[in-house]
Each structure stands twice: as structure tokens, then as C-alpha cells.
Scaffold this active site. Structure first.
Site, PDB file in Angstrom:
ATOM      1  N   HIS A 199       0.767  -1.069  -0.005  1.00  0.00           N
ATOM      2  CA  HIS A 199       0.140  -0.011   0.041  1.00  0.00           C
ATOM      3  C   HIS A 199       0.879   1.227   0.317  1.00  0.00           C
ATOM      4  O   HIS A 199       0.383   2.343  -0.345  1.00  0.00           O
ATOM      5  CB  HIS A 199      -0.998   0.055   0.978  1.00  0.00           C
ATOM      6  CG  HIS A 199      -2.124  -0.835   0.714  1.00  0.00           C
ATOM      7  ND1 HIS A 199      -2.177  -2.221   1.285  1.00  0.00           N
ATOM      8  CD2 HIS A 199      -3.184  -0.631   0.147  1.00  0.00           C
ATOM      9  CE1 HIS A 199      -3.352  -2.852   0.819  1.00  0.00           C
ATOM     10  NE2 HIS A 199      -3.914  -1.903   0.075  1.00  0.00           N
TER      11      HIS A 199
ATOM     12  N   GLU B 105     -11.945 -10.073  -4.979  1.00  0.00           N
ATOM     13  CA  GLU B 105     -10.612  -9.933  -4.820  1.00  0.00           C
ATOM     14  C   GLU B 105     -10.326 -11.471  -4.055  1.00  0.00           C
ATOM     15  O   GLU B 105      -8.892 -11.575  -3.628  1.00  0.00           O
ATOM     16  CB  GLU B 105     -10.124  -8.849  -3.828  1.00  0.00           C
ATOM     17  CG  GLU B 105     -10.694  -8.604  -2.486  1.00  0.00           C
ATOM     18  CD  GLU B 105     -10.353  -7.172  -1.809  1.00  0.00           C
ATOM     19  OE1 GLU B 105      -9.119  -6.658  -2.296  1.00  0.00           O
ATOM     20  OE2 GLU B 105     -10.948  -6.823  -1.230  1.00  0.00           O
TER      21      GLU B 105
ATOM     22  N   ASP C 154      -5.054  -8.428  -4.435  1.00  0.00           N
ATOM     23  CA  ASP C 154      -5.200  -9.456  -3.365  1.00  0.00           C
ATOM     24  C   ASP C 154      -5.798 -10.759  -4.344  1.00  0.00           C
ATOM     25  O   ASP C 154      -5.639 -11.766  -4.086  1.00  0.00           O
ATOM     26  CB  ASP C 154      -6.409  -9.217  -2.548  1.00  0.00           C
ATOM     27  CG  ASP C 154      -6.018  -8.351  -1.344  1.00  0.00           C
ATOM     28  OD1 ASP C 154      -4.746  -8.542  -0.785  1.00  0.00           O
ATOM     29  OD2 ASP C 154      -6.362  -7.229  -1.004  1.00  0.00           O
TER      30      ASP C 154
ATOM     31  N   CYS D 177     -10.094  -2.192 -10.180  1.00  0.00           N
ATOM     32  CA  CYS D 177      -9.332  -1.207  -9.361  1.00  0.00           C
ATOM     33  C   CYS D 177      -8.029  -1.716  -8.966  1.00  0.00           C
ATOM     34  O   CYS D 177      -7.340  -0.772  -8.269  1.00  0.00           O
ATOM     35  CB  CYS D 177     -10.254  -0.758  -8.296  1.00  0.00           C
ATOM     36  SG  CYS D 177     -10.780  -2.108  -7.196  1.00  0.00           S
TER      37      CYS D 177
HETATM   38  C1  PEP Z   1      -6.914  -5.176  -4.525  1.00  0.00           C
HETATM   39  O1  PEP Z   1      -6.706  -5.904  -3.690  1.00  0.00           O
HETATM   40  O2  PEP Z   1      -6.578  -5.179  -5.754  1.00  0.00           O
HETATM   41  C2  PEP Z   1      -7.490  -3.583  -4.046  1.00  0.00           C
HETATM   42  C3  PEP Z   1      -7.519  -2.742  -5.056  1.00  0.00           C
HETATM   43  O3  PEP Z   1      -7.379  -3.251  -2.777  1.00  0.00           O
HETATM   44  P1  PEP Z   1      -6.060  -3.231  -2.057  1.00  0.00           P
HETATM   45  O4  PEP Z   1      -4.845  -3.189  -2.918  1.00  0.00           O
HETATM   46  O5  PEP Z   1      -6.318  -1.792  -1.138  1.00  0.00           O
HETATM   47  O6  PEP Z   1      -6.107  -4.193  -0.995  1.00  0.00           O
HETATM   48 MG    MG Z   2      -7.463  -5.667  -1.547  1.00  0.00          MG
END
Ligand code: PEP
Ligand code: MG
Length: 543
Positions: A188, A430, A454, A501
Site C-alpha cells: 500500500h 478479490e 489481493d 481497481c
Molecule cells: C486489490 O486488492 O486489488 C485492491 C484494489 O485493494 P487493496 O490493494 O487496497 O488491497
Molecule cells: Mg484488496
């Protein structure tokens, strides 16, 4: 010149001094002194500086996260003004003939024990505060010994690793770029760097000796290279590259305001991901057609306690109103795994990525979940809001989550609070479980958004945080691609829209594939929006 290579995770060129972000506590040396009055004067001066810092922090936190969360700095300020605290330090200096650092350390320990032994929970919590505020004094007494969060000049930050919680506390204006020994492209912190458009390189390994602290450096976020004390040739080359990137970004300006349509007329929405309301400007500047993923948990990460409903409302409203009627998909809290927040008191787990996180926390702690949902619904009166639930693995979770939204809507209606009755409610896809029961899930919600970060981690059984397994973390693995295809089909069969996303959405070698699958929306980091639009405009699906 030293050249250090790692993984480039956020492109761009940063030029400036290298500053080590060392989280280790310094050892305090107790030294005999000759002049106690001089030591007391040092203490008074340090106390005045620390108080001024706290006043400033209080004001800026009040503006960013609201009065209640900012109050912690006020508490720290009061501790520094407390006569018992002040007298304790001064008495130790005189009685033991020791330096201020030693007297502050002893006083901190004395008050920590005192607070910790009290019956009252509120007072018990102050034990950590008195240690914090004493550490601040130590930092003022010995600037530079313990590199903290505060930077005096714009710098490239070097660290072993930076957690998302630490990253949000860095002063954006002063962070030119960052380079870490650990980490991978889908942590992140890397994602945050992309959303802030800050050049970043991770996974350089143990190649960052602290002796480089303060040295001039250049960071190339595209190639993943850090140049320390660069020679004239490299400096000229990288300066030229920085200019080229600037020009390229200017050239893309012409695409602002244009829809993202292929030559054959296929339209796809290009949205931006948002990790923090502070990055909203970047999304707007880059003409995002909406916000496809607002990672709301960053509000919790930067705060010392649960943000109140009003504080959350203020943040959501800012983004929703700022997007001026364009869709803003607010993801409910995705705490846990790498995003640990002390005040949640989450259990210590052997496998936090597969542990208590995201929707699991929300459903087991309704007071937190409902507070957030109320804030989101209230913000919906100011624009076009959608709600999205992360880490779904079952229809039961979706039923429960939806029930909470109904409860919150009922409450707001009864209270006469304005909100949008038509807020879309969707889920993140995910987990492989969600893909496998995609048809059932699709019949319950308004949209899917595929979280490939994920989804890759759980499909391939590769920890996304583990830099050592980076070579195996392959989001383009056929199994992941198949999962995406299945999710898109399940969504469309049920007549709902589906976006991506996760970071894979920005991979332009797959844009055509995603369009052919029928993906309706791609949500990417702000810096990628116009590049992706440029790519889409050149594609022709008839060929
Ligand atoms: C993902 O898991 O692709 C996602 C967009 O959420 P994060 O990266 O915040 O876990
Ligand atoms: Mg995620």
C-alpha cells in the site's frame, strides 16, 4: 557515485538530498554536568520548541482530520506545561547533576509508571502519551540523531520499510521520492506513492548504508535506480529525463475532458484510485472520470483514535463534492494485513493477510461499521456516491453488509438527514471464493470491482508483501486472468457493471484484453489516467 538498483514502483525522477528515516530509538546517555543552570536553560528552550511543534501539529491535524482527532496534540502540549513534569526534570538535573536528556528520560519513566498504575482507563492511556511527548523533547535536544517524521528540506526518503501508516504522516510537500530496502510493487505504500505521483523504488535490499545520509541523490522511479552523489553525466541525463516526463505530461493535457473511447466506439470509464483525500487534486488535475476506489482506511491510519462520524463525513464530503457529480466509489474500511492500526487492538496473527481484516472486522464490530456507513450516506447528499465492501467471500457477508446499509438509511430517514436513496452498493472481487460464487453475488449487488492485487495474492498463494517472492507474484498468471474473465461474465450475465481497481488495471499491455472482455471501468493511479486514455483512443476492437 554509487548506483543502487531496486524495483521501480512509481515513475518520475526525484533530485535532492537523501534522508534516512530511522525508526530506531536512540540510546540516551546520562552524563555528569558542570553547570545545572545551563542544563535547565537547555530544557526550557527544548520545551518551548516542542510546544511550538505541537501547536502547529494541532492546527494542521484539526484542519485535516477534525478537532477530536487533533486533541491528542493538545494533550501532549498540556503535559509539557504540567508543573509536576517540569519540576521533576529540573529537580533531577539539580539533584543528580545530570544532563537534560537523562532527566527527561527518568521523568518519562516515572510518569509512565504512575499513569499505567491508575485505575481509570483514560489515565492509563496517558502512559503512552507521556513517553511520546518525552521522545519529542529528546528529538528537539538532539536533532538528526533520530530521524522522525518531520523533514526540514525537501528530500528523498530512504528507509528499511515504510508502513502505510507512516507514509500518510510524511509531509507530502517535502517528500521528493522514497526508496526502501524492503517492499514490493503492490504494497500500500507503493500504491500511495503512485496515487500521490511521488517517484518510488522498493526492494533495494540491504544496500543502503546510513553513511549516505544527507548525500545528494537522484531517484529514477521508472528504472528503479538510485544514484548517490551522481556524476555530471548522470545528473545531466536524469535532468533531461525529468524534463521529458514533464513535457509528456503536458502533451497529455490535450486529452482532458475527452471520453475514453476506442476507434470503433467502445467506451470505457477511466477512474482514479484515491488513497487519501489529499490526493484528490491529482485525480482532478489528471481528469479522472470518477474515483473508482477511495481507500477509506487511510483516514483511520493517520489518526490516533477512531475518526468520528463527523470527521469521516467531512473527508468523504470533500472528495464527493470535489468530484462535482462524478462517481466516487468509497470502499468501507479495509484495515488489517499490512494496514495495522494500534487502537483497533487487532489480535496478533500468524497470517494477518488471511486473518481479521476488512469486512470481517466491520461485521464483527458494528459500531465502527455503522459510524462509517452513516458518514458515507450523509456525504452522498453532495454528489454521486457508491459504496463498496472489500474481501467478500460469501453471500452471507453481503446480506449482512446490505442489512447494515438499510439500517443506517432508516436511521437517517427518521432523523430527517438528507442522503441519496440511490447509492449503488457493490463488492470487491478479490478472493477466489468470490469469483467462484460470482453469479450469486452479482444478483445481490449493483456492481463488481475486481481487486487484482489481493486476487493475485490469494489465487497464487503468494504474499503480496513478500519482496522475496516478487518474481512469483504474477498478476498476469493465466489463473488470475481466467478469474477476471469469470467475474466479468458473472457481472454482465446479471446485468451489473464491472470494473478493475487493482494495479493490473493500469497495465497497458492488457488494456485491449480488458476491453475485449467487456470491462466497463478501469480505476488506476492518478498519474496513469491520461496515459491509459491515450492508449484507449488508439485501440480498434474490429481488428
Ligand atoms: C486489490 O486488492 O486489488 C485492491 C484494489 O485493494 P487493496 O490493494 O487496497 O488491497
Ligand atoms: Mg484488496
Amino acid at each position: 557515485m554509487h548506483i543502487i538498483n531496486g524495483v521501480g514502483v512509481s515513475e518520475g525522477v526525484a533530485i535532492g538530498p537523501l534522508r534516512f528515516f530511522d525508526k530506531k530509538r536512540i540510546e540516551i546517555d546520562c552524563e555528569d554536568i558542570d553547570n545545572a543552570d545551563e542544563e535547565v536553560a537547555r530544557f526550557d528552550k527544548a520545551r518551548a520548541v516542542a510546544c511550538a511543534q505541537l501547536d502547529e501539529l494541532y492546527e494542521s491535524a484539526k484542519e485535516k482530520v477534525g478537532e477530536e482527532s487533533a486533541a491528542i496534540f493538545d494533550i501532549h502540549r498540556m503535559m509539557l506545561d504540567d508543573m509536576d513534569y517540569i519540576e521533576s526534570v529540573i529537580d533531577i538535573i539539580h539533584e543528580q547533576n545530570v544532563n537534560t536528556e537523562c532527566a527527561v528520560m527518568q521523568t518519562a519513566e516515572k510518569f509512565r509508571r504512575l499513569f499505567a498504575s491508575m485505575d481509570n482507563d483514560y489515565m492509563k492511556e496517558r502512559a503512552a502519551d507521556v513517553v511520546d511527548v518525552s521522545n519529542r523533547l529528546q528529538d528537539v535536544l538532539n536533532p538528526g540523531l533520530r530521524e522522525g517524521f518531520e523533514l526540514d528540506t525537501p528530500s528523498i526518503i530512504a528507509a528499511v520499510d515504510i508502513s502505510p501508516g507512516e507514509a500518510v504522516q510524511l509531509d507530502n510537500d517535502k517528500v521528493l521520492g522514497f526508496v526502501t530496502a524492503e517492499g514490493s510493487a503492490v504494497t500500500h505504500t507503493a500504491i500511495l506513492a503512485r496515487s500521490m505521483m511521488i517517484p518510488a523504488v522498493v526492494g533495494v535490499g540491504a544496500k543502503l548504508p546510513a553513511g549516505f545520509n544527507g548525500k545528494p541523490a537522484i531517484l529514477d522511479g521508472a528504472s528503479g535506480t538510485l544514484y548517490i552523489e551522481p556524476d555530471d553525466v548522470v545528473e545531466a541525463e536524469l535532468n533531461a529525463k525529468q524534463n521529458r516526463i514533464r513535457k509528456q505530461r503536458e502533451m497529455l493535457e490535450r486529452l482532458k475532458g475527452r471520453p475514453s473511447v476506442t476507434l470503433d466506439g467502445t467506451k470505457i470509464d477511466v477512474f482514479a484510485n484515491l488513497s487519501h483525500p489529499a490526493a484528490l487534486d491529482k485525480a482532478i488535475e489528471n481528469a479522472a472520470e470518477g474515483i473508482g476506489l477511495f481507500r477509506s482506511e487511510f483516514l483511520f491510519l493517520e489518526s490516533d483514535d477512531f475518526p468520528t462520524e463527523d470527521e469521516q463525513f467531512a473527508s468523504y464530503k470533500k472528495v464527493v463534492a470535489g468530484m462535482n457529480g462524478k462517481k466516487v466509489v468509497i470502499r468501507t474500511l479495509d484495515i488489517g494485513a499490512d494496514k495495522q492500526v494500534g487502537y483497533f487492538d487487532l489480535p496478533d496473527e500468524a497470517n494477518p493477510a488471511m486473518g481479521m481484516r476488512a469486512i470481517r472486522i466491520c461485521l464483527s464490530r458494528p459500531e465502527i461499521f455503522k459510524t462509517q456507513l452513516r458518514a458515507i450516506y450523509r456525504a452522498s447528499a453532495f454528489g454521486n456516491v457508491a459504496i463498496m465492501f472489500p474481501m467478500i467471500i460469501s453471500t452471507g457477508e453481503v446480506e449482512e453488509a446490505l442489512r447494515f446499509t438499510e439500517e443506517v438509511m432508516d436511521e437517517l430517514r427518521r432523523e430527517g438527514v438528507e442522503f441519496d436513496e440511490g447509492v449503488e452498493r457493490g463488492i470487491m472481487i478479490e478472493t477466489p471464493a468470490a469469483v467462484m460464487i460470482g453469479s450469486e453475488l452479482a444478483s445481490m449487488v449493483d456492481f463488481f470491482s475486481i481487486g487484482t492485487n489481493d486476487l493475485t495474492q490469494y489465487t497464487l498463494a503468494i504474499d503480496r508483501q513478500n519482496a522475496g517472492l516478487g518474481h512469483l507474484y504474477d498478476a498476469k498468471h493465466p489463473a488470475v486472468m481466467k478469474m477476471i474473465e469469470m467475474a466479468v461474465k458473472a457481472a454482465h450475465d446479471a446485468g451489473i457493471w464491472v470494473g478493475i481497481c487493482g494495479e493490473l488495471g493500469a497495465d497497458m499491455s492488457l488494456t485491449e484484453t480488458f476491453l475485449r472482455m467487456g470491462v466497463d471501468e478501469l480505476s488506476v493511479s492518478a498519474g496513469m489516467v491520461l496515459l491509459l486514455r491515450e492508449k484507449i483512443l488508439t485501440l480498434d476492437l474490429r481488428r
